[in-house]
Each structure stands twice: as structure tokens, then as C-alpha cells.
Write a protein that holds these residues in place. Structure first.
Motif, PDB file in Angstrom:
ATOM      1  N   UNK A 110      51.437  24.855 -18.885  1.00 50.81           N
ATOM      2  CA  UNK A 110      50.485  24.585 -17.810  1.00 50.81           C
ATOM      3  C   UNK A 110      50.032  23.139 -17.933  1.00 50.81           C
ATOM      4  N   UNK A 111      50.005  22.433 -16.814  1.00 50.48           N
ATOM      5  CA  UNK A 111      49.644  21.023 -16.823  1.00 50.48           C
ATOM      6  C   UNK A 111      48.415  20.790 -15.954  1.00 50.48           C
ATOM      7  N   UNK A 112      47.648  19.787 -16.344  1.00 46.58           N
ATOM      8  CA  UNK A 112      46.562  19.287 -15.517  1.00 46.58           C
ATOM      9  C   UNK A 112      46.804  17.793 -15.321  1.00 46.58           C
ATOM     10  N   UNK A 113      47.370  17.446 -14.164  1.00 43.71           N
ATOM     11  CA  UNK A 113      47.599  16.036 -13.858  1.00 43.71           C
ATOM     12  C   UNK A 113      46.295  15.400 -13.386  1.00 43.71           C
ATOM     13  N   UNK A 114      46.067  14.122 -13.739  1.00 43.50           N
ATOM     14  CA  UNK A 114      44.905  13.415 -13.211  1.00 43.50           C
ATOM     15  C   UNK A 114      45.326  12.035 -12.727  1.00 43.50           C
ATOM     16  N   UNK A 115      44.618  11.539 -11.708  1.00 41.69           N
ATOM     17  CA  UNK A 115      45.001  10.270 -11.088  1.00 41.69           C
ATOM     18  C   UNK A 115      43.783   9.592 -10.476  1.00 41.69           C
ATOM     19  N   UNK A 116      43.831   8.273 -10.456  1.00 37.11           N
ATOM     20  CA  UNK A 116      42.815   7.497  -9.750  1.00 37.11           C
ATOM     21  C   UNK A 116      42.992   7.578  -8.238  1.00 37.11           C
ATOM     22  N   UNK A 117      44.119   8.106  -7.802  1.00 37.14           N
ATOM     23  CA  UNK A 117      44.480   8.153  -6.382  1.00 37.14           C
ATOM     24  C   UNK A 117      44.537   9.605  -5.906  1.00 37.14           C
ATOM     25  N   UNK A 118      43.693   9.938  -4.935  1.00 38.68           N
ATOM     26  CA  UNK A 118      43.683  11.302  -4.397  1.00 38.68           C
ATOM     27  C   UNK A 118      45.003  11.664  -3.738  1.00 38.68           C
ATOM     28  N   UNK A 119      45.787  10.659  -3.321  1.00 40.53           N
ATOM     29  CA  UNK A 119      47.059  10.911  -2.646  1.00 40.53           C
ATOM     30  C   UNK A 119      48.250  10.883  -3.604  1.00 40.53           C
ATOM     31  N   UNK A 153      40.296  10.958  -8.155  1.00 39.22           N
ATOM     32  CA  UNK A 153      39.135  10.207  -7.694  1.00 39.22           C
ATOM     33  C   UNK A 153      39.198  10.087  -6.180  1.00 39.22           C
ATOM     34  N   UNK A 154      38.102  10.465  -5.535  1.00 38.02           N
ATOM     35  CA  UNK A 154      38.013  10.372  -4.071  1.00 38.02           C
ATOM     36  C   UNK A 154      36.649   9.789  -3.716  1.00 38.02           C
ATOM     37  N   UNK A 155      36.666   8.656  -3.020  1.00 37.48           N
ATOM     38  CA  UNK A 155      35.426   7.985  -2.624  1.00 37.48           C
ATOM     39  C   UNK A 155      34.517   7.761  -3.836  1.00 37.48           C
ATOM     40  N   UNK A 156      35.125   7.257  -4.910  1.00 33.08           N
ATOM     41  CA  UNK A 156      34.437   6.928  -6.171  1.00 33.08           C
ATOM     42  C   UNK A 156      33.725   8.127  -6.793  1.00 33.08           C
ATOM     43  N   UNK A 157      34.307   9.298  -6.595  1.00 33.40           N
ATOM     44  CA  UNK A 157      33.822  10.497  -7.294  1.00 33.40           C
ATOM     45  C   UNK A 157      35.021  11.202  -7.920  1.00 33.40           C
ATOM     46  N   UNK A 158      34.861  11.617  -9.167  1.00 33.96           N
ATOM     47  CA  UNK A 158      35.900  12.404  -9.835  1.00 33.96           C
ATOM     48  C   UNK A 158      35.791  13.846  -9.366  1.00 33.96           C
ATOM     49  N   UNK A 159      36.927  14.413  -8.977  1.00 32.70           N
ATOM     50  CA  UNK A 159      36.965  15.804  -8.503  1.00 32.70           C
ATOM     51  C   UNK A 159      37.904  16.601  -9.400  1.00 32.70           C
ATOM     52  N   UNK A 160      37.447  17.749  -9.879  1.00 34.64           N
ATOM     53  CA  UNK A 160      38.299  18.639 -10.667  1.00 34.64           C
ATOM     54  C   UNK A 160      38.552  19.909  -9.871  1.00 34.64           C
ATOM     55  N   UNK A 161      39.842  20.226  -9.713  1.00 33.35           N
ATOM     56  CA  UNK A 161      40.287  21.399  -8.953  1.00 33.35           C
ATOM     57  C   UNK A 161      40.843  22.411  -9.940  1.00 33.35           C
ATOM     58  N   UNK A 162      40.321  23.645  -9.919  1.00 34.56           N
ATOM     59  CA  UNK A 162      40.721  24.634 -10.925  1.00 34.56           C
ATOM     60  C   UNK A 162      41.888  25.523 -10.495  1.00 34.56           C
ATOM     61  N   UNK A 163      42.504  25.190  -9.363  1.00 36.26           N
ATOM     62  CA  UNK A 163      43.595  26.002  -8.830  1.00 36.26           C
ATOM     63  C   UNK A 163      43.186  26.776  -7.598  1.00 36.26           C
ATOM     64  N   UNK A 164      41.884  26.891  -7.398  1.00 36.93           N
ATOM     65  CA  UNK A 164      41.360  27.574  -6.223  1.00 36.93           C
ATOM     66  C   UNK A 164      40.428  26.702  -5.405  1.00 36.93           C
ATOM     67  N   UNK A 165      39.630  25.898  -6.096  1.00 39.84           N
ATOM     68  CA  UNK A 165      38.621  25.105  -5.395  1.00 39.84           C
ATOM     69  C   UNK A 165      38.213  23.924  -6.270  1.00 39.84           C
ATOM     70  N   UNK A 166      37.574  22.949  -5.653  1.00 37.90           N
ATOM     71  CA  UNK A 166      36.972  21.853  -6.410  1.00 37.90           C
ATOM     72  C   UNK A 166      35.685  22.391  -7.024  1.00 37.90           C
ATOM     73  N   UNK A 167      35.680  22.536  -8.334  1.00 34.15           N
ATOM     74  CA  UNK A 167      34.545  23.182  -9.007  1.00 34.15           C
ATOM     75  C   UNK A 167      33.661  22.187  -9.745  1.00 34.15           C
ATOM     76  N   UNK A 168      34.080  20.921  -9.791  1.00 36.84           N
ATOM     77  CA  UNK A 168      33.281  19.913 -10.487  1.00 36.84           C
ATOM     78  C   UNK A 168      33.473  18.578  -9.796  1.00 36.84           C
TER      79      UNK A 168
END
Length: 582
Positions: free
Chosen positions: A340-349, A366-381
Motif C-alpha cells: 500500500x502506498x501513500x503518494x504525496x506531492x506539492x501539486x494537486x494535479x 497541496x491545494x491553495x497553500x493547504x496540505x490535504x490528506x485523502x484516506x481513500x474515501x474523503x479528505x479527512x485532514x
């Protein structure tokens, strides 16, 4: 009969033929998953001239097969790696016979080298008899029984010359190597593995370790870490030094106060001994860039990436590999691991992040200078980058990436969102929280940044940060150790002056000449500064980093910015800056 490891280690000396065409470079025990595979055993590095390296491997495979057959080591496996100027040869071996395995593979190379060179080797039967003698001294059936029982229960076993332990931290127990219990006498119900994360990469390892540990502490857990600076548990420093290898991990994981662990995992430890454990809940690869090439057969950045990705071999089947989707070499190597992987990027695209979201897999961006974490169902953080102190208002993009990596680890290890946000917002760039990593000081209205950056990637990142900051005047203190090549010193200097400093102070490192004469390295630095457009009148010299800092502190004023690349004399550098604040 008690096992005397010192007697075993020094029991044999396998003679090697002297040749500049086949050079025996090194041999060593491998105690955990490594660059090439996930077996315990031994290896040799051979430098090859005027021979086809594939032919060398083929010849060795014949000789190692003879030796293993003569010893009855039918379960031992072999492997190899061909690199630019040599080969690495490997065998697997039982946990209790790793010193013997070194003698076994050295013997096989003795036979191979003589065969290729057309010279006479030692008598085969005598060589095998000597190997049987050392095997008899080292074998420890009690350790094998304990390992088999632990493996059946998926409980980590950590062993070294003196001790053997089962489980981690609060779920661990330790015995002397000559005092091992029968598996039936072990209280298995109280033994278990803890959430452990391995953190590797070229840059950002220590910061990621410390930030993730702060998140663990915010969750109310007794959190421990290993790094190139120390082994730390809660507020206690267990020992100072470079503990980014298996030794530091064992020290921490055997402390029964421990509840969660974050282990810095450096290239050297991976290549020398392998990873410290076989059961990690998560692993993070921050980035891959050229650094310390030319050692242990790792001559290219691509090979360095393969070495770093050894951490993936230790991630448990239900664990998570946290990966920087903005780094091409991390991407190229990460795609091949089926965890299982969790990729992260400075680019939402970013394509990998978009694919992860579409597939219902964890990811971070990162989207609009906010870090977003998606748990597989929703952005939870979500958290604004400017609310994370180490990002310097979002300007330190490398620390935005480090924050995303730490979030990925924390989520993989089951830490609640509230604790993650608390840890991110309370961890600062101060020397107390993150010594030597982008530490900022205010001195008479000037902003001074101290960093231990020592490779082009890290230095360029710091330079890029300072380039964005408004400044009346910009100062740079720079120095390099003498074991760097002329080209490396030029590249490091070029990156450092990228923020266009008005004054450059070049410091001598008298304790790190490493074969060069006094003045040689400063002269190379000055040459590159001039080539990069720094005016000759803007260049100063200092006898040491602390002397250079004293020079800058005597001239700096309100609105100025300074970058201090403190590769030595660090305690004195901090003392001088703190004194100037009062």
C-alpha cells in the motif's frame, strides 16, 4: 559451550591473491533486508579490471556451489549485483552463522580469484575443514529455535553479538546470546511489535524523523527516534552519535518504555549491515539525489535509489510505503513495490496523486497553500502550510514536503488527526526541536538561518528559500571538507550562492582537510564564487566557521539575511548567535 564471538570473528584469515585486476574490496555480514534482497547472510565487493564481470560471476557461482555442497549448506541461496567497476556477491545464511558466512563467501572468492588468475589456491579440503571448525564455534541452535518460533508468530527478532530480543519496546524481552530460553518457556502473550517507521532519502530524513516523533508525542505516546545525531526516547537522550543504522535501532527498540518509533535509515547502514528489522508498519522515502557516491559499489544516483528503497522490503504486508511523487527516482523505484502506498506531492494535479484518488487510495497534496490528506474515501485532514512553523510561511517547500511525509507516516501508524495537527503546529525550526536544520534566529532585526546542509540538493534548497526572502543585504558563510572532489566543491558552492549574497565569508575547516593543504578548499570555493558572479570585493576569508560567524555578526543589521552553512564548529556557532541576541 558459551559462544565467544570475538574468538569466532578472529578465527580465520582467508588469504586473497594480490592482483590489480581482481581486487577484494570488502566483506561483511548482512543482518537484515538490504539493497539486493531481504535475506540475512554475507557478501563481498570485488573490483574488476580486464575481466568480463559476467564471467566473474559465473566462475564464482561454480566455486560457491562447491563450497556450500561440501559444508551441507543446501538451504543457502546466492545472489549477485554487477556494477560499473565490479561485482557484489551474496549468500544467505542462518542467523546464528553470519560470521561463518563471511568466511564461507571469502573462501569461495579465494577459489574463484585463483581460478580466474590461473594461480594455485589453498587446498580445498583444508579450507572446508577450517570452515567447519569456525561453524562449530559459532552455531547457536537455541537462537534458531527462537527465531523460528518468532517468525511463526510474526514477532520481530533482533540479534547482535551480545543480545537477542523479541518484539519492540513495551512488547519486548531481551536475553544474553548465551542465555536464550526454550520457545516453550517464553511468555509470548506479552510480546508484540510496535508501530515502527523507517525514514530514508537523501535530504529531509532527520527533520521528518523529528517531526513525526513530535506528532507521536502529541498523541500521548512514548515516542522514540534514531538519527545521525542521537537516540532519543521522550525527553531522554539515550546516546549521542550517528545512530542511523541497526545499532541505534536495537538500542531504542529494546527500551521497554517505548510505544512508537521513527528510525532514520541512512545509506551507509543499509549497505554495511542491512535494515535493523523485518517488520515495519511504514516507511518514508523523502527524495533521491547524488550524495556519497562511489562507495560499496554504489556509483550512480540510480543505484543509490535502489539502496534507499531497501526500506520497502521491511514494510509489513499490511503496512504503508509513503513516497514523494515529485521526485522522479522515488517514482521510478516506488512503482515496482507491491505494498500500500501513500503518494504525496506539492501539486494537486500530480498524476500519481490523481490516480490514487481515483483508485480510492491514500494520498496527500497541496491545494491553495493547504496540505490535504485523502484516506481513500474523503479528505479527512487539512492544514494551511503557513500554520506549520518549519515551512517558514510556506516558503520552505522542502519542509512542506517533509510535513506531508510525516502526515503519511502518522496516518499509516494510526495516529488521530487532532494529534497530527497539534504536532505539526507545535514543532518549530528552533535548535531545540530540529537542531541544524533551517534554524532561524533574530539578531538585531536580521534573520539568520543555520543549516548543516552538505550536498548540492540540500544546499540549493536552502538557497532557494533565502532567494524568496526580502533583504537589505544577504550574507553567506560557506565551507567544505577536503574529501570532496574539486567538481563537488564547485557544485556545492554554485548552489550556495544561488540566492545572490552580497557578502560571502569562506571558512577554513582545519580539522577536515582530509589530505588537502590549508587553503586549498577555500581557494576552490572562491574560484567558483567568482565564476558565479560574486564580486572579489564581496569575498572574505575566516580561519574557522565560528570566526566567520563572528565576522558576520559584527556587520549584520536590521533587514539583513544570512545563511550559515555550519559543517563544523557547530556548538560555538550557536553560542555566538545566541549571545548576539542579548
Amino acid at each position: 559451550m558459551p559462544i565467544d564471538i570475538e574468538l569466532v570473528e578472529n578465527h580465520l584469515t582467508i588469504p586473497m591473491p594480490e592482483s590489480d585486476r581482481l581486487i577484494f574490496d570488502d566483506s561483511r555480514r548482512i543482518t537484515g533486508p538490504g539493497m539486493i534482497w531481504n535475506r540475512r547472510g554475507a557478501l563481498v565487493d570485488i573490483l574488476v579490471e580486464d575481466f568480463d564481470r559476467s564471467d566473474v560471476v559465473t566462475a564464482w557461482q561454480t566455486e560457491i556451489a562447491r563450497v556450500l555442497h561440501a559444508l551441507g549448506w543446501q538451504d543457502s541461496e546466492t545472489n549477485f549485483r554487477i556494477f560499473e567497476n565490479g561485482v557484489t556477491l551474496l549468500i544467505s545464511a542462518p542467523t546464528d552463522l553470519l560470521y561463518s558466512a563471511v568466511f564461507v563467501i571469502e573462501t569461495s572468492w579465494h577459489l574463484t580469484a585463483h581460478k580466474l588468475l590461473g594461480s594455485a589456491s589453498e587446498d580445498f579440503d583444508k579450507l572446508v575443514a577450517d570452515l567447519r571448525a569456525v561453524i562449530a564455534l559459532e552455531e547457536n541452535p537455541a537462537l534458531i529455535k527462537l527465531q523460528q518460533a518468532a517468525d511463526a508468530k510474526a514477532i520481530d527478532i533482533l540479534s547482535d553479538d551480545d543480545f537477542v530480543s523479541l518484539g519492540h519496546g513495551r512488547g519486548s524481552q531481551v536475553w544474553g546470546v548465551n542465555e536464550l530460553p526454550n520457545p516453550d518457556d517464553v511468555d509470548w502473550d506479552r510480546l508484540h511489535n510496535l508501530p515502527v517507521a523507517l525514514i530514508t532519502g537523501t535530504n529531509g530524513k532527520s527533520t521528518s524523523v523529528r517531526l513525526a516523533t513530535a506528532i507521536g508525542e502529541a498523541a500521548g505516546l512514548m515516542s522514540g527516534s534514531t538519527s545521525t545525531d542521537y537516540v532519543k526516547l521522550g525527553d531522554d537522550i539515550l546516546d549521542y552519535g550517528d545512530y542511523s543504522g541497526p545499532g541505534g535501532a536495537r538500542m531504542l527498540l529494546r527500551d521497554r518504555r517505548l510505544e512508537i518509533a521513527f528510525l532514520e535509515t541512512a545509506r551507509g547502514g543499509i549497505l554495511r549491515r542491512g535494515l535493523p528489522l523485518f517488520q515495519a508498519r511504514a516507511a518514508l522515502v523523502t527524495n533521491i539525489a547524488a550524495d556519497h557516491l562511489g562507495q560499496y559499489g554504489v556509483n550512480t544516483v540510480e543505484a543509490l535509489a535502489q539502496a534507499k528503497f531497501a526500506v520497502a522490503r521491511a514494510v509489513s504486508q499490511d503496512g504503508v510505503l509513503v513516497l514523494n511523487a515529485d521526485d522522479p527516482l522515488v517514482v521510478a523505484n516506488g512503482l515496482g513495490f507491491e505494498r500500500s502506498k501513500c503518494w504525496f506531492s506539492l501539486d494537486a494535479d500530480n498524476g500519481l496523486v490523481e490516480a490514487a484518488r481515483a483508485a480510492g487510495e491514500a494520498c496527500c497534496w497541496v491545494d491553495d497553500e493547504a496540505i490535504c490528506y485523502y484516506d481513500g474515501n474523503d479528505v479527512v485532514l487539512q492544514i494551511a502550510t503557513e500554520d506549520i512553523p518549519i515551512t517558514m510561511g510556506g516558503n520552505a517547500r522542502f519542509n512542506v514536503q517533509n510535513a506531508m511525509g510525516a502526515i503519511g507516516l502518522a496516518k499509516a501508524m494510526g495516529i488521530a488527526n487532532e494529534a497530527i495537527l497539534k504536532g505539526l503546529t507545535q514543532f518549530s525550526a528552533s535548535p531545540d526541536d530540529n537542531p541544524g536544520r533551517c534554524n532561524e534566529f533574530d539578531v538585531r532585526g536580521a534573520r539568520i538561518f543555520v543549516d548543516f546542509a552538505h550536498n548540492p540538493h540540500a544546499i540549493a534548497a536552502m538557497s532557494s528559500l533565502l532567494e524568496k526572502l526580502p533583504a537589505r543585504r544577504k550574507y553567506l558563510l560557506i565551507s567544505h571538507a577536503g574529501d570532496r572532489s574539486d567538481e563537488e566543491i564547485s557544485d556545492l558552492t554554485k548552489g550556495a550562492v544561488g540566492f545572490h549574497p552580497d557578502i560571502v565569508v569562506i571558512a577554513e575547516l582545519a580539522d577536515y582537510l582530509r589530505g588537502r593543504a590549508l587553503g586549498d578548499v577555500p581557494a576552490l570555493i572562491e574560484k567558483q564564487c567568482l565564476a558565479s558572479g560574486v564580486a572579489a570585493a564581496a569575498i572574505r576569508h575566516a580561519a574557522s566557521p565560528s570566526a566567520g560567524v563572528a565576522d558576520i555578526l559584527g556587520n549584520i543589521g536590521a533587514g539583513d539575511v544570512a545563511l550559515i552553512l555550519a559543517l563544523a564548529d557547530r556548538d560555538r556557532v550557536f553560542e555566538l548567535i545566541r549571545a548576539a541576541q542579548h
